[in-house]
Design an enzyme around this catalytic site. Structure first.
Site, PDB file in Angstrom:
ATOM      1  N   GLY A 180       0.822  -1.205   0.000  1.00  0.00           N
ATOM      2  CA  GLY A 180       0.000   0.000   0.000  1.00  0.00           C
ATOM      3  C   GLY A 180       0.853   1.251   0.000  1.00  0.00           C
ATOM      4  N   GLY A 182      -0.028   4.318   0.184  1.00  0.00           N
ATOM      5  CA  GLY A 182      -0.844   5.455   0.641  1.00  0.00           C
ATOM      6  C   GLY A 182      -0.122   6.189   1.753  1.00  0.00           C
ATOM      7  N   ILE A 184      -0.018   5.927   5.137  1.00  0.00           N
ATOM      8  CA  ILE A 184       0.716   5.206   6.181  1.00  0.00           C
ATOM      9  C   ILE A 184       1.979   4.560   5.603  1.00  0.00           C
ATOM     10  N   VAL A 237      -0.906  -7.844  -5.102  1.00  0.00           N
ATOM     11  CA  VAL A 237      -0.398  -8.830  -4.140  1.00  0.00           C
ATOM     12  C   VAL A 237      -1.369  -9.998  -4.074  1.00  0.00           C
ATOM     13  N   GLY A 271      -5.503   0.767   3.814  1.00  0.00           N
ATOM     14  CA  GLY A 271      -6.680   1.521   4.224  1.00  0.00           C
ATOM     15  C   GLY A 271      -7.161   1.098   5.599  1.00  0.00           C
ATOM     16  N   ARG A 272      -8.210   1.766   6.052  1.00  0.00           N
ATOM     17  CA  ARG A 272      -8.782   1.435   7.362  1.00  0.00           C
ATOM     18  C   ARG A 272     -10.285   1.248   7.208  1.00  0.00           C
ATOM     19  N   ALA A 320      -8.044  13.169  11.355  1.00  0.00           N
ATOM     20  CA  ALA A 320      -8.335  13.651  12.704  1.00  0.00           C
ATOM     21  C   ALA A 320      -9.077  14.988  12.666  1.00  0.00           C
ATOM     22  N   HIS A 444       9.726  37.598   3.065  1.00  0.00           N
ATOM     23  CA  HIS A 444      10.895  37.072   2.351  1.00  0.00           C
ATOM     24  C   HIS A 444      12.036  36.890   3.331  1.00  0.00           C
TER      25      HIS A 444
HETATM   26  P1  FAD Z   1     -10.460   7.124  16.697  1.00  0.00           P
HETATM   27  O1  FAD Z   1      -9.334   8.048  16.877  1.00  0.00           O
HETATM   28  O2  FAD Z   1     -10.202   5.823  16.028  1.00  0.00           O
HETATM   29  O3  FAD Z   1     -11.055   6.854  18.151  1.00  0.00           O
HETATM   30  C1  FAD Z   1     -12.069   5.944  18.369  1.00  0.00           C
HETATM   31  C2  FAD Z   1     -12.013   5.525  19.830  1.00  0.00           C
HETATM   32  O4  FAD Z   1     -13.197   4.813  20.132  1.00  0.00           O
HETATM   33  C3  FAD Z   1     -10.860   4.581  20.146  1.00  0.00           C
HETATM   34  O5  FAD Z   1     -10.140   5.084  21.248  1.00  0.00           O
HETATM   35  C4  FAD Z   1     -11.541   3.277  20.504  1.00  0.00           C
HETATM   36  O6  FAD Z   1     -10.867   2.539  21.514  1.00  0.00           O
HETATM   37  C5  FAD Z   1     -12.877   3.761  21.019  1.00  0.00           C
HETATM   38  N1  FAD Z   1     -13.963   2.788  20.946  1.00  0.00           N
HETATM   39  C6  FAD Z   1     -14.336   2.049  19.863  1.00  0.00           C
HETATM   40  N2  FAD Z   1     -15.423   1.309  20.156  1.00  0.00           N
HETATM   41  C7  FAD Z   1     -15.734   1.595  21.438  1.00  0.00           C
HETATM   42  C8  FAD Z   1     -16.775   1.171  22.300  1.00  0.00           C
HETATM   43  N3  FAD Z   1     -17.730   0.337  21.900  1.00  0.00           N
HETATM   44  N4  FAD Z   1     -16.788   1.644  23.567  1.00  0.00           N
HETATM   45  C9  FAD Z   1     -15.837   2.509  23.993  1.00  0.00           C
HETATM   46  N5  FAD Z   1     -14.856   2.972  23.212  1.00  0.00           N
HETATM   47  C10 FAD Z   1     -14.814   2.521  21.955  1.00  0.00           C
HETATM   48  N6  FAD Z   1      -5.058  11.720  10.625  1.00  0.00           N
HETATM   49  C11 FAD Z   1      -4.664  12.995  10.455  1.00  0.00           C
HETATM   50  O7  FAD Z   1      -5.517  13.884  10.286  1.00  0.00           O
HETATM   51  N7  FAD Z   1      -3.343  13.339  10.473  1.00  0.00           N
HETATM   52  C12 FAD Z   1      -2.373  12.416  10.643  1.00  0.00           C
HETATM   53  O8  FAD Z   1      -1.191  12.754  10.658  1.00  0.00           O
HETATM   54  C13 FAD Z   1      -2.756  11.065  10.818  1.00  0.00           C
HETATM   55  N8  FAD Z   1      -1.819  10.123  10.993  1.00  0.00           N
HETATM   56  C14 FAD Z   1      -2.223   8.819  11.196  1.00  0.00           C
HETATM   57  C15 FAD Z   1      -1.238   7.852  11.346  1.00  0.00           C
HETATM   58  C16 FAD Z   1      -1.597   6.528  11.533  1.00  0.00           C
HETATM   59  C17 FAD Z   1      -0.524   5.489  11.715  1.00  0.00           C
HETATM   60  C18 FAD Z   1      -2.975   6.177  11.587  1.00  0.00           C
HETATM   61  C19 FAD Z   1      -3.389   4.747  11.834  1.00  0.00           C
HETATM   62  C20 FAD Z   1      -3.958   7.132  11.427  1.00  0.00           C
HETATM   63  C21 FAD Z   1      -3.588   8.464  11.217  1.00  0.00           C
HETATM   64  N9  FAD Z   1      -4.530   9.458  11.013  1.00  0.00           N
HETATM   65  C22 FAD Z   1      -4.138  10.753  10.811  1.00  0.00           C
HETATM   66  C23 FAD Z   1      -5.969   9.170  11.019  1.00  0.00           C
HETATM   67  C24 FAD Z   1      -6.584   9.547  12.380  1.00  0.00           C
HETATM   68  O9  FAD Z   1      -5.911   8.843  13.398  1.00  0.00           O
HETATM   69  C25 FAD Z   1      -8.065   9.218  12.400  1.00  0.00           C
HETATM   70  O10 FAD Z   1      -8.706   9.833  11.296  1.00  0.00           O
HETATM   71  C26 FAD Z   1      -8.699   9.722  13.681  1.00  0.00           C
HETATM   72  O11 FAD Z   1      -8.104   9.138  14.802  1.00  0.00           O
HETATM   73  C27 FAD Z   1     -10.200   9.429  13.691  1.00  0.00           C
HETATM   74  O12 FAD Z   1     -10.746   9.899  14.871  1.00  0.00           O
HETATM   75  P2  FAD Z   1     -12.061   9.267  15.494  1.00  0.00           P
HETATM   76  O13 FAD Z   1     -12.349  10.077  16.712  1.00  0.00           O
HETATM   77  O14 FAD Z   1     -13.104   9.136  14.477  1.00  0.00           O
HETATM   78  O15 FAD Z   1     -11.672   7.769  15.902  1.00  0.00           O
HETATM   79  P1  NAD Z   2      -4.655   4.842   2.169  1.00  0.00           P
HETATM   80  O1  NAD Z   2      -6.032   4.744   1.694  1.00  0.00           O
HETATM   81  O2  NAD Z   2      -4.015   6.153   2.337  1.00  0.00           O
HETATM   82  O3  NAD Z   2      -3.673   4.023   1.223  1.00  0.00           O
HETATM   83  C1  NAD Z   2      -3.874   2.689   0.933  1.00  0.00           C
HETATM   84  C2  NAD Z   2      -3.111   2.381  -0.338  1.00  0.00           C
HETATM   85  O4  NAD Z   2      -3.114   0.981  -0.507  1.00  0.00           O
HETATM   86  C3  NAD Z   2      -3.722   3.009  -1.571  1.00  0.00           C
HETATM   87  O5  NAD Z   2      -2.723   3.648  -2.316  1.00  0.00           O
HETATM   88  C4  NAD Z   2      -4.308   1.814  -2.304  1.00  0.00           C
HETATM   89  O6  NAD Z   2      -4.329   1.983  -3.705  1.00  0.00           O
HETATM   90  C5  NAD Z   2      -3.360   0.716  -1.869  1.00  0.00           C
HETATM   91  N1  NAD Z   2      -3.919  -0.629  -1.947  1.00  0.00           N
HETATM   92  C6  NAD Z   2      -5.181  -1.026  -1.673  1.00  0.00           C
HETATM   93  N2  NAD Z   2      -5.293  -2.356  -1.876  1.00  0.00           N
HETATM   94  C7  NAD Z   2      -4.069  -2.798  -2.273  1.00  0.00           C
HETATM   95  C8  NAD Z   2      -3.541  -4.061  -2.622  1.00  0.00           C
HETATM   96  N3  NAD Z   2      -4.312  -5.145  -2.614  1.00  0.00           N
HETATM   97  N4  NAD Z   2      -2.247  -4.137  -2.975  1.00  0.00           N
HETATM   98  C9  NAD Z   2      -1.452  -3.035  -2.989  1.00  0.00           C
HETATM   99  N5  NAD Z   2      -1.910  -1.821  -2.669  1.00  0.00           N
HETATM  100  C10 NAD Z   2      -3.199  -1.698  -2.303  1.00  0.00           C
HETATM  101  O7  NAD Z   2      -4.638   3.995   3.549  1.00  0.00           O
HETATM  102  P2  NAD Z   2      -3.549   3.867   4.671  1.00  0.00           P
HETATM  103  O8  NAD Z   2      -2.237   4.353   4.213  1.00  0.00           O
HETATM  104  O9  NAD Z   2      -3.687   2.480   5.192  1.00  0.00           O
HETATM  105  O10 NAD Z   2      -4.109   4.862   5.761  1.00  0.00           O
HETATM  106  C11 NAD Z   2      -5.410   4.643   6.338  1.00  0.00           C
HETATM  107  C12 NAD Z   2      -6.074   5.935   6.662  1.00  0.00           C
HETATM  108  O11 NAD Z   2      -5.400   6.596   7.716  1.00  0.00           O
HETATM  109  C13 NAD Z   2      -6.124   6.846   5.474  1.00  0.00           C
HETATM  110  O12 NAD Z   2      -7.471   7.016   5.098  1.00  0.00           O
HETATM  111  C14 NAD Z   2      -5.577   8.134   5.943  1.00  0.00           C
HETATM  112  O13 NAD Z   2      -6.458   9.180   5.724  1.00  0.00           O
HETATM  113  C15 NAD Z   2      -5.342   7.970   7.436  1.00  0.00           C
HETATM  114  N6  NAD Z   2      -3.989   8.468   7.701  1.00  0.00           N
HETATM  115  C16 NAD Z   2      -3.758   9.791   7.531  1.00  0.00           C
HETATM  116  C17 NAD Z   2      -2.505  10.306   7.699  1.00  0.00           C
HETATM  117  C18 NAD Z   2      -2.278  11.752   7.488  1.00  0.00           C
HETATM  118  O14 NAD Z   2      -3.241  12.503   7.447  1.00  0.00           O
HETATM  119  N7  NAD Z   2      -1.053  12.206   7.346  1.00  0.00           N
HETATM  120  C19 NAD Z   2      -1.452   9.471   8.041  1.00  0.00           C
HETATM  121  C20 NAD Z   2      -1.703   8.122   8.179  1.00  0.00           C
HETATM  122  C21 NAD Z   2      -2.987   7.636   8.013  1.00  0.00           C
END
Ligand code: FAD
Ligand code: NAD
Length: 466
Positions: A180, A182, A184, A237, A271-272, A320, A444
């Site tokens: 992937g 993307g 992450i 894959v 993806g997620r 977020a 600048h």
């Molecule tokens: P979440 O942050 O997922 O929170 C949901 C919470 O609900 C969790 O704590 C979970 O434990 C809790 N929960 C779930 N079910 C229950 C239940 N039944 N009872 C009680 N609690 C429960 N986004 C950005 O904008 N910028 C970034 O740089 C960025 N980097 C990222 C890097 C990574 C590695 C990953 C994985 C994601 C990243 N994201 C980034 C995406 C961002 O983390 C999410 O979009 C954001 O956290 C979503 O917020 P949310 O409040 O919807 O859910």
């Molecule tokens: P993503 O959707 O950004 O990227 C997934 C990538 O995997 C895509 O390019 C897609 O074409 C590829 N893919 C899908 N199926 C595939 C396959 N079978 N083989 C090879 N490639 C494949 O998802 P992510 O990187 O897993 O991140 C998940 C989410 O977390 C994103 O929606 C993103 O918004 C959020 N996130 C955001 C940030 C940030 O804002 N900086 C950082 C990390 C994560």
């Protein structure tokens, strides 16, 4: 039984911000979180820890590759203390999640630790160390998302891993195979490449970050290739297996030729997916769509009128700041206000170096909607600021309406673009024309001058420094 105006399930950036805004608006508010720390994916295993590792690894890369050109000699050997790097990341996470405890306390929000599930539309069972039920007039579902995978992959979470494990490894991989290309895959791929791992990114589409502007995909891939990351585009894959410490990934390229990758770690980041397990949505009849996302209307209200849903668990970008805006919006709707989110103006950022940032429409989207537009593009390398710091990769591209000159999109790659994009969000919020931005004084020397120059290009092809 405790009774609340609002119960928020999930304490990520969507949930905790919704809770704060509800409390600010005078509602008695509870927040329920199944984990012991607040902050959700973003603070615990997402945005914050990934940025901590990006920053640490960037310092290392600078010391190894760039200090010398600045005239800085390091007499001894530069070494990575990976354990310490991971510990620092953990401490950044701890400080940040403790900040949310403080905010809950300050806003008099009751925090419940345990799994929240609907008993009925106004009662929520909380199963933690003890079990209890609370009553809530309104509930906001903010349960976020979890990593998606492919049907044939078994995530053993040791060597075939998701981002969560990749943020807490015990050793630097020798060869990390990333499935992937993307956000992450590129952010964490870059971290481990900088730390010395061989990194191979396998992407299904014909370009990385495929939802962003094509020019950004090309520029970032060029920069990351220079850093030594290997890319395998248009690869499908088909199998991932592990034998002892070795992981093998089989893929098929666009000519249908099988390609085999062997490494010691495989990071799956395709993806997620929305997370609703344990909520007992069926008990209250809240509908989810075929992708498992909770169905909501324009007011983020589910089909059950007193239950709302926000953030990653509903449609739209999984970001977020998108979740935060939605949290504020629902709180204000509950208070009788009429807020609105312009989803077109939610910026997207990739925190690699160079950084990548976008807002509004891409060129492909404008072409598809047959919108006549003008484009102005300015390379970072033409800036004095970029030459001073040595960050010459990238560009700023501004797209404006061919007739009205209104800015329709901005796409950039380069140093500090994650921060620079805010100017374009402000401009587009106030429906600025490219001419408006082109006539504003930009300090600048700054990277922001690339925005002014791109705007000069978009408005009437009159950039000054190229
Ligand atoms: P979440 O942050 O997922 O929170 C949901 C919470 O609900 C969790 O704590 C979970 O434990 C809790 N929960 C779930 N079910 C229950 C239940 N039944 N009872 C009680 N609690 C429960 N986004 C950005 O904008 N910028 C970034 O740089 C960025 N980097 C990222 C890097 C990574 C590695 C990953 C994985 C994601 C990243 N994201 C980034 C995406 C961002 O983390 C999410 O979009 C954001 O956290 C979503 O917020 P949310 O409040 O919807 O859910
Ligand atoms: P993503 O959707 O950004 O990227 C997934 C990538 O995997 C895509 O390019 C897609 O074409 C590829 N893919 C899908 N199926 C595939 C396959 N079978 N083989 C090879 N490639 C494949 O998802 P992510 O990187 O897993 O991140 C998940 C989410 O977390 C994103 O929606 C993103 O918004 C959020 N996130 C955001 C940030 C940030 O804002 N900086 C950082 C990390 C994560």
């Amino acid at each position: 039984m405790s009774k609340y105006d609002v119960a928020v399930i999930g304490s990520g950036p969507g949930g905790y911000v919704a809770a704060i805004r509800c409390a600010q608006l005078g509602m008695k508010t509870a927040i329920i979180e199944k984990y012991n720390t607040l902050g959700g994916t973003c603070l615990n295993v997402g945005c914050i820890p990934s940025k901590a590792l990006l920053d640490s690894s960037h310092h290392y890369e600078d010391a190894m590759k760039h200090f010398e050109e600045h005239g800085i000699d390091i007499p001894g050997e530069v070494k990575i203390n990976f354990k310490k790097m991971i510990e620092r990341k953990a401490s950044v996470v701890e400080q940040t999640t403790k900040g949310i405890d403080f905010l809950m306390n300050k806003n008099k929000i009751d925090v419940f630790t345990g799994l929240g599930s609907f008993k009925d539309a106004t009662h929520i069972n909380i199963k933690g160390d003890t079990s209890q039920t609370i009553e809530a007039t309104n509930t906001i579902i903010a349960t976020g998302s979890k990593p998606a995978t492919l049907p044939f992959i078994t995530l053993d979470k040791e060597r075939i891993i998701t981002s969560t494990e990749a943020l807490s490894l015990k050793e630097i991989p020798k060869h990390m195979i990333v499935i992937g290309g993307g956000v992450i895959g590129l952010e964490l791929g870059q971290v481990y490449r900088r730390l010395g791992a061989e990194v191979s990114v396998i992407e299904y589409m014909d370009r990385i970050i495929p939802t962003m502007d094509t020019a950004q995909s090309k520029e970032l891939m060029k920069a990351m290739k220079k850093q030594g990351v290997k890319f395998f585009l248009s690869h499908r894959v088909s199998e991932v297996s592990r034998k002892a410490d070795q992981v093998t990934v089989l893929a098929t390229d666009k000519k249908d030729k099988q390609v085999t990758f062997t490494g010691d770690y495989c990071l799956v980041c395709v993806g997620r997916q929305a997370f609703t397990e344990g909520l007992s949505l069926e008990k209250v009849g809240v509908k989810a769509n075929e992708r498992g996302q909770v169905d909501v209307n324009d007011h983020l209200q589910t089909n059950i009128s007193n239950i709302y849903a926000i953030g990653d668990v509903v449609r739209g970008a999984m970001l977020a700041h998108k979740a935060e805006e939605e949290g504020v919006m629902v709180a204000e709707i509950l208070a009788g206000q009429k807020p609105h989110i312009d989803y077109n103006l939610i910026p997207g950022v990739v925190y690699t170096w160079p950084e990548v940032a976008s807002v509004g429409k891409t060129e492909a989207q404008l072409k598809e909607s047959k919108t006549a537009y003008k484009a102005g593009q300015f390379p970072m390398r033409a800036l004095g600021r970029s030459r001073a710091s040595g960050d010459t990769d990238g560009f700023v591209k501004i797209l404006s309406d061919a007739t009205t000159d209104e800015i329709l999109g901005a796409h950039m790659v380069g140093a500090r673009c994650a921060d620079l994009i805010a100017e374009m969000v402000v401009a587009m919020e106030f429906r600025a024309s490219a001419e408006d931005i082109a006539r504003m004084s930009h300090a600048h020397p700054t990277y922001a001058e690339a925005i002014k120059e791109a705007a000069l290009g978009a408005t009437a092809n009159r950039a000054l420094h190229i």
